[in-house]
Write a protein that holds these residues in place. Structure first.
Motif, PDB file in Angstrom:
ATOM      1  N   UNK B 129       0.844  -1.209   0.000  1.00 19.22           N
ATOM      2  CA  UNK B 129       0.000   0.000   0.000  1.00 19.22           C
ATOM      3  C   UNK B 129       0.874   1.252   0.000  1.00 19.22           C
ATOM      4  N   UNK B 130       1.964   1.223   0.768  1.00 18.03           N
ATOM      5  CA  UNK B 130       2.889   2.366   0.804  1.00 18.03           C
ATOM      6  C   UNK B 130       3.484   2.614  -0.578  1.00 18.03           C
ATOM      7  N   UNK B 131       3.907   1.533  -1.239  1.00 10.09           N
ATOM      8  CA  UNK B 131       4.515   1.684  -2.566  1.00 10.09           C
ATOM      9  C   UNK B 131       3.517   2.221  -3.590  1.00 10.09           C
ATOM     10  N   UNK B 132       2.268   1.806  -3.461  1.00  8.89           N
ATOM     11  CA  UNK B 132       1.251   2.328  -4.376  1.00  8.89           C
ATOM     12  C   UNK B 132       0.999   3.811  -4.076  1.00  8.89           C
ATOM     13  N   UNK B 133       0.928   4.144  -2.789  1.00  5.69           N
ATOM     14  CA  UNK B 133       0.637   5.526  -2.385  1.00  5.69           C
ATOM     15  C   UNK B 133       1.741   6.489  -2.811  1.00  5.69           C
TER      16      UNK B 133
END
Lengths: 61, 138
Positions: B129-133
């Protein structure tokens, strides 16, 4: 909450299943690639499970 | 100048990833829901939730941080972090008074591992999720 009793094999298969789903979901770029990766991970888990099971059986004689 | 542009390109965008990471930790798959990836969010939520529930149904033990020799510290502190990583599931379970002593037996042992593994899988979901954000990943 009901208590659950599972054999080693059942518990390990469930562990492999859910771990593979997560590993498939968080990797790769497309859904098709994710599906393939998840299935491959699950197959590797099962192969390792059966292989190590036999290894332990043979090791114990 | 070029270095500044490059550094800015690698930096997290102003969109704010803190909320995404916090939600992803508290609710497995929540970060993906927030980032409009509901399909992946459902799969993550279901996997972590079922694994955690199976751990509880097998009467797995929750780790409490303990220190002593190196191995004890790694196992108990690491296990505690793994349990804690399951987010609301862990917090609710502890709040509702779940406390099972460490017992012998393979089912109980698998339960303990399922509880920790559910948290560790959630860590992977949080990182995703962090990488997508931050735009590092689609």
């Amino acid at each position: 909450m009901p208590k659950m009793n599972l054999s080693h094999f059942e518990a390990a298969i469930l562990f492999a299943l859910f771990s593979s789903v997560v590993l498939g979901v968080i990797t790769k770029r497309t859904d098709a690639e994710r599906m393939r990766y998840g299935v491959r991970c699950f197959a590797y888990f099962v192969a390792a499970l059966i292989g190590l099971g036999w290894l332990m059986k043979l090791g114990h004689g | 100048m070029a270095t500044d542009v490059k550094a800015q390109a690698g930096a997290p965008p102003a969109r704010g990833w803190y909320g995404v990471v916090l939600l992803a930790w508290l609710v497995p798959g929540g970060g993906h829901f927030l980032l409009k990836r509901p399909g992946r969010g459902v799969l993550l939520l279901a996997s972590v939730a079922i694994m955690f529930l199976l751990g509880l149904m097998m009467r797995g033990a929750m780790f409490q941080p303990q220190t002593g020799d190196v191995l004890t510290t790694i196992i108990y502190c690491g296990g505690f972090v793994g349990d804690l990583a399951a987010g609301l599931f862990y917090l609710l379970t502890v709040w509702l008074g779940y406390a099972v002593p460490d017992m012998a037996g393979h089912v109980h042992d698998y339960g303990t591992k399922f509880l920790v593994a559910a948290g560790l899988l959630n860590v992977l979901a949080v990182v995703d999720a962090y990488e997508i954000a931050t735009g590092e990943k689609e």
